[in-house]
Design an enzyme around this catalytic site. Structure first.
Site, PDB file in Angstrom:
ATOM      1  CE  LYS A 182      57.862 115.915  45.985  1.00 27.30           C
ATOM      2  NZ  LYS A 182      57.279 115.928  44.788  1.00 27.30           N
ATOM      3  N   GLY A 239      65.993 124.140  39.889  1.00 28.05           N
ATOM      4  CA  GLY A 239      64.659 124.668  39.925  1.00 28.05           C
ATOM      5  C   GLY A 239      64.467 126.323  40.221  1.00 28.05           C
ATOM      6  CD  GLU A 263      71.011 124.905  37.037  1.00 27.83           C
ATOM      7  OE1 GLU A 263      70.305 125.381  36.339  1.00 27.83           O
ATOM      8  OE2 GLU A 263      71.643 123.678  36.708  1.00 27.83           O
ATOM      9  CB  CYS A 300      69.428 126.275  33.675  1.00 20.50           C
ATOM     10  SG  CYS A 300      70.628 125.115  33.185  1.00 20.50           S
TER      11      CYS A 300
END
Length: 504
Positions: A182, A239, A263, A300
């Site tokens: 996706k 995300g 994550e 992140c």
């Protein structure tokens, strides 16, 4: 002439249009139209992936290694177009995208070498003991086998290394699992080019076309239909905490629950121990500032929190960080939505009780400049919201009154991707007391460094206890990531003729 996207979905080797289209929202350059994904397209891709699994799961490690290397070659063959449209869509510098492309192709090749080695199969053998009393032992063999089609969600902040052909896709394909991606709407053109590269490699290697599909755009029902599709066996996601938790819950609510390897977020705290702060406070402050603003803070592993014990050495650290951050120019963020969320996060921190703003900005639109805040250990421990990630170049200094309060802060941390200790030789006893606490909080511990920059290697762990990730025993970076898409199967008294090839 620049690259012009075809704007079609890539489903099992075919380019498919739809009734509706959506427009990209580039930082610079021309917007392009793309077909809107639908649950029906997801169903088509998943059915094709299941059909492909029958043959792809039986390929040899060498065949899959060649396939991964061919994907890398096809991506490199499109290098200029990827850099051009990637920079337009995300606002990332060309040099950053070129480096990220190298990381993407490098991890594909790393997995190729990893599966050639064969150790990932964890093969085990127990010979039959027919004469054993009181009960004979049968012949037993065990090997890791691919789990089935895997869903992958592209990330906003890494259009290459964590998206269409990123680590989740690479490790799933290496394991023998077809993939349905996706794509992220922040960079659909970049995703399309990389998807074309994978499809070209599928054709060159004469694999079933259902091994790979890419569906882009659409509303939440597209992502929901993907994680709930009965033919999907696992999900890889990078995300937000809110979006990831919603998908995680959907996976758990399925008739046949499946693992969701998400994550989700981390503030990656740094602990500055007394001797290091006294000896190197200014240098650590400057290094922290550089790490905070790297890539507009859109990593992140961005070290958003620094815990330091009050005193003159803490003041020197704070002054150095403030000076370096205040001299930073604005940077373009990946999307308008991320920029808006960054500003809202700064407002939330600023409005919290016991928080002092050391550096403020007036950034607008997709431009971001640093924020720096300071609070006490007492205020931090009373307000869980201060420990929530703000995606962007924002830092919070937590002033602990002593080592005991610093230890309490460590004990009350939520799960993190990383925790860092800044120490000198005189801090060894304090560090030895912190490490057993921090290793329960994060997947990667650092000493005298900064966590931005994740090495793709055999030893890397990029994951941690919730909410850093949804599965504390997994990593999304490094060769151990392949374990997410394998499961052990034991074969008892099997004749060699029907054993899996990996056991022969």
């Amino acid at each position: 002439m620049g690259y012009t996207p075809h704007g079609k979905q890539l489903i099992a080797g075919e380019k498919i249009t739809g009734e509706a289209t959506f427009q990209s929202d580039p930082a610079t350059g021309t917007a392009h139209s793309f077909a809107v994904g639908t649950p029906a397209m997801i169903d088509q891709a998943c059915i094709a992936a299941e059909e492909a699994f029958a043959s792809y799961s039986q390929t040899t490690p060498e065949e899959r290694a060649v396939f991964l290397e061919t994907i890398a070659d096809e991506i490199d063959a499109r290098a200029d177009a990827i850099t051009e449209i990637g920079s337009q869509e995300t606002g990332l510098p060309q040099a950053r995208l070129q480096g990220e492309r190298g990381r993407t192709t490098g991890q594909l090749k790393l997995f190729a070498n990893h599966i050639r080695d064969g150790k990932y199969l964890d093969r085990r053998f127990d010979e039959a003991l027919p004469e054993r009393a009181p009960i004979p032992r049968p012949d037993l063999k065990m090997v890791q086998r691919p789990i089935g089609p895997v869903a992958v969600f592209g990330a906003s902040n890494f259009p290459l290394a964590f998206s269409t052909a990123g680590g989740d896709t690479a490790s799933a394909l290496a394991a023998g699992c077809p993939v349905v991606v996706k794509g992220h709407s922040a960079h659909p053109g970049t995703g399309e080019i990389v998807g074309d590269a994978i499809a070209a490699a599928v054709a060159k290697c004469k694999l079933h076309p259902g091994v790979f599909s890419l569906v882009q755009g659409g509303k939440r029902d597209v992502g929901q239909s993907l994680v709930q599709h009965p033919l999907i066996n696992a999900v890889g996601f990078t995300g937000s905490l809110g979006g990831g938790r919603a998908l995680f819950d959907l996976c758990a609510q399925r008739t046949n629950p499946i693992p969701f390897f998400g994550e989700l977020g981390s503030v990656n705290p740094m602990f500055l121990l007394p001797q290091a702060t006294q000896n190197r406070g200014e240098a650590i402050g400057a290094g922290w500032a550089g790490s905070l603003i790297m890539g507009a803070g859109q990593f992140c592993t961005n070290p958003g929190v620094a815990i330091v014990i009050e005193g003159a050495q803490a003041d020197a650290f704070i002054t150095s960080a403030t000076q370096d951050l205040s001299a930073t120019d604005t940077q373009t963020m990946l999307t308008d939505g991320i920029a808006d969320a960054y500003r809202e996060g700064a407002k939330r921190i600023s409005a919290s009780t016991g928080v002092t703003q050391l550096l403020g900005t007036s950034c607008q639109t997709r431009d971001a400049a640093p924020y720096l805040f300071m609070t006490t250990g007492e205020a931090w421990l009373k307000n869980e919201e201060l420990g929530e990630e703000v995606f962007g170049p924002l830092g919070v200094v937590v002033i602990a009154k002593d080592l005991a309060e610093m230890t309490t802060i460590a004990q009350q941390l939520k799960g993190q991707l990383t925790c860092t200790i800044h120490m000198d030789e005189g801090d060894t006893d304090v560090a030895n007391a912190l490490v057993p606490i921090l290793e329960r909080k994060a997947g990667r511990l650092l000493v005298n460094g900064f966590p931005t920059g994740v090495e793709v290697s055999d030893t890397m762990v990029h994951g941690g206890p919730y909410p850093a990730s949804t599965n504390f025993g997994a990593t999304s970076v490094g060769t151990m990531a392949i374990r997410r898409f394998l499961r052990p199967v034991c074969y008892q008294n099997f004749p060699d003729a029907i054993l899996p090839t990996d056991l022969k």
